[in-house]
Design a protein around this motif. Structure first.
Motif, PDB file in Angstrom:
ATOM      1  N   MET A   1      49.678  94.599 -37.153  1.00  0.00           N
ATOM      2  CA  MET A   1      48.698  94.755 -38.065  1.00  0.00           C
ATOM      3  C   MET A   1      47.565  94.352 -38.476  1.00  0.00           C
ATOM      4  O   MET A   1      46.566  94.704 -39.125  1.00  0.00           O
ATOM      5  CB  MET A   1      49.817  95.742 -39.355  1.00  0.00           C
ATOM      6  CG  MET A   1      49.052  96.152 -40.735  1.00  0.00           C
ATOM      7  SD  MET A   1      49.899  97.184 -41.431  1.00  0.00           S
ATOM      8  CE  MET A   1      49.410  99.571 -41.466  1.00  0.00           C
ATOM      9  N   LEU A   2      48.130  93.182 -39.337  1.00  0.00           N
ATOM     10  CA  LEU A   2      47.320  91.769 -39.515  1.00  0.00           C
ATOM     11  C   LEU A   2      45.457  91.503 -38.846  1.00  0.00           C
ATOM     12  O   LEU A   2      45.388  91.571 -39.282  1.00  0.00           O
ATOM     13  CB  LEU A   2      47.638  90.580 -39.637  1.00  0.00           C
ATOM     14  CG  LEU A   2      47.839  89.853 -41.129  1.00  0.00           C
ATOM     15  CD1 LEU A   2      47.090  90.685 -42.962  1.00  0.00           C
ATOM     16  CD2 LEU A   2      48.127  88.386 -41.027  1.00  0.00           C
ATOM     17  N   SER A   3      46.437  91.387 -37.065  1.00  0.00           N
ATOM     18  CA  SER A   3      45.237  91.129 -36.681  1.00  0.00           C
ATOM     19  C   SER A   3      44.767  92.021 -36.366  1.00  0.00           C
ATOM     20  O   SER A   3      43.383  91.475 -35.675  1.00  0.00           O
ATOM     21  CB  SER A   3      46.409  90.471 -35.166  1.00  0.00           C
ATOM     22  OG  SER A   3      46.414  89.753 -35.034  1.00  0.00           O
ATOM     23  N   LYS A   4      44.735  93.614 -37.192  1.00  0.00           N
ATOM     24  CA  LYS A   4      43.539  94.611 -36.388  1.00  0.00           C
ATOM     25  C   LYS A   4      42.796  95.166 -37.626  1.00  0.00           C
ATOM     26  O   LYS A   4      41.597  95.643 -37.931  1.00  0.00           O
ATOM     27  CB  LYS A   4      44.694  96.178 -36.494  1.00  0.00           C
ATOM     28  CG  LYS A   4      45.065  95.999 -35.109  1.00  0.00           C
ATOM     29  CD  LYS A   4      45.919  97.523 -35.207  1.00  0.00           C
ATOM     30  CE  LYS A   4      46.784  97.330 -33.907  1.00  0.00           C
ATOM     31  NZ  LYS A   4      47.454  99.011 -33.741  1.00  0.00           N
ATOM     32  N   ALA A   5      43.464  94.213 -38.836  1.00  0.00           N
ATOM     33  CA  ALA A   5      42.936  94.990 -39.914  1.00  0.00           C
ATOM     34  C   ALA A   5      41.950  93.588 -40.129  1.00  0.00           C
ATOM     35  O   ALA A   5      40.464  93.228 -40.712  1.00  0.00           O
ATOM     36  CB  ALA A   5      43.754  94.328 -41.654  1.00  0.00           C
ATOM     37  N   TYR A   6      42.051  92.460 -39.509  1.00  0.00           N
ATOM     38  CA  TYR A   6      41.053  90.977 -39.451  1.00  0.00           C
ATOM     39  C   TYR A   6      40.054  92.011 -39.030  1.00  0.00           C
ATOM     40  O   TYR A   6      38.506  91.564 -39.004  1.00  0.00           O
ATOM     41  CB  TYR A   6      41.387  89.856 -38.954  1.00  0.00           C
ATOM     42  CG  TYR A   6      41.579  89.017 -39.072  1.00  0.00           C
ATOM     43  CD1 TYR A   6      41.075  88.126 -40.298  1.00  0.00           C
ATOM     44  CD2 TYR A   6      40.479  87.975 -37.949  1.00  0.00           C
ATOM     45  CE1 TYR A   6      40.325  86.484 -40.469  1.00  0.00           C
ATOM     46  CE2 TYR A   6      39.794  87.073 -37.983  1.00  0.00           C
ATOM     47  CZ  TYR A   6      40.097  86.469 -39.297  1.00  0.00           C
ATOM     48  OH  TYR A   6      39.187  85.273 -40.007  1.00  0.00           O
ATOM     49  N   ALA A   7      40.472  92.476 -37.766  1.00  0.00           N
ATOM     50  CA  ALA A   7      39.602  92.947 -36.569  1.00  0.00           C
ATOM     51  C   ALA A   7      38.231  94.275 -37.253  1.00  0.00           C
ATOM     52  O   ALA A   7      37.174  94.247 -36.808  1.00  0.00           O
ATOM     53  CB  ALA A   7      40.086  93.503 -35.117  1.00  0.00           C
ATOM     54  N   ALA A   8      39.167  95.022 -37.815  1.00  0.00           N
ATOM     55  CA  ALA A   8      38.619  95.744 -38.696  1.00  0.00           C
ATOM     56  C   ALA A   8      37.087  95.072 -39.434  1.00  0.00           C
ATOM     57  O   ALA A   8      36.154  95.910 -39.721  1.00  0.00           O
ATOM     58  CB  ALA A   8      39.074  96.669 -39.113  1.00  0.00           C
TER      59      ALA A   8
END
Length: 107
Positions: free
Chosen positions: A1-8
């Motif tokens: 989830m953290l990686s997805k937030a970073y990408a967003a």
């Protein structure tokens, strides 16, 4: 989830040509992430281009969130020299020199 937030964050900062970013962790109640993962994330290319010219602020009122955000800040200081970690939105706005703000959803 953290990686997805970073990408967003990266996607939206590029799409909007953001001049600054505030990442508000006020609504986060749990931080199930290891210090190793935080250091790994800090080694990624900055989510916002031109990291040496575009300020970003992380709002982290909880002790756990603040500690992890500071770890991220320290581990990535070379690539994110303008990153600041604060406890309140008022501090974030002051750090950016903003007197009043109006926020809108991106999607």
């Amino acid at each position: 989830m953290l990686s997805k937030a970073y990408a967003a964050v990266r996607k939206h900062s590029i799409a909007t040509d953001a001049r600054a970013i505030i990442l508000d962790l006020s609504g986060v109640t749990e931080f199930p992430v290891s210090s190793l993962r935080i250091r790994e994330l800090a080694s990624y290319e900055p989510a916002m281009p031109d990291a040496s010219r575009r300020p970003r602020v992380i709002v982290a009122p909880s002790t756990a969130g603040y500690g992890l955000a500071r770890m991220f800040q320290l581990a990535g200081a070379k690539d994110r020299p303008l990153l600041q970690v604060v406890r309140t939105m008022e501090e974030a706005l002051a750090a950016l020199g903003v007197e009043a703000a109006r926020f809108e959803a991106l999607e």
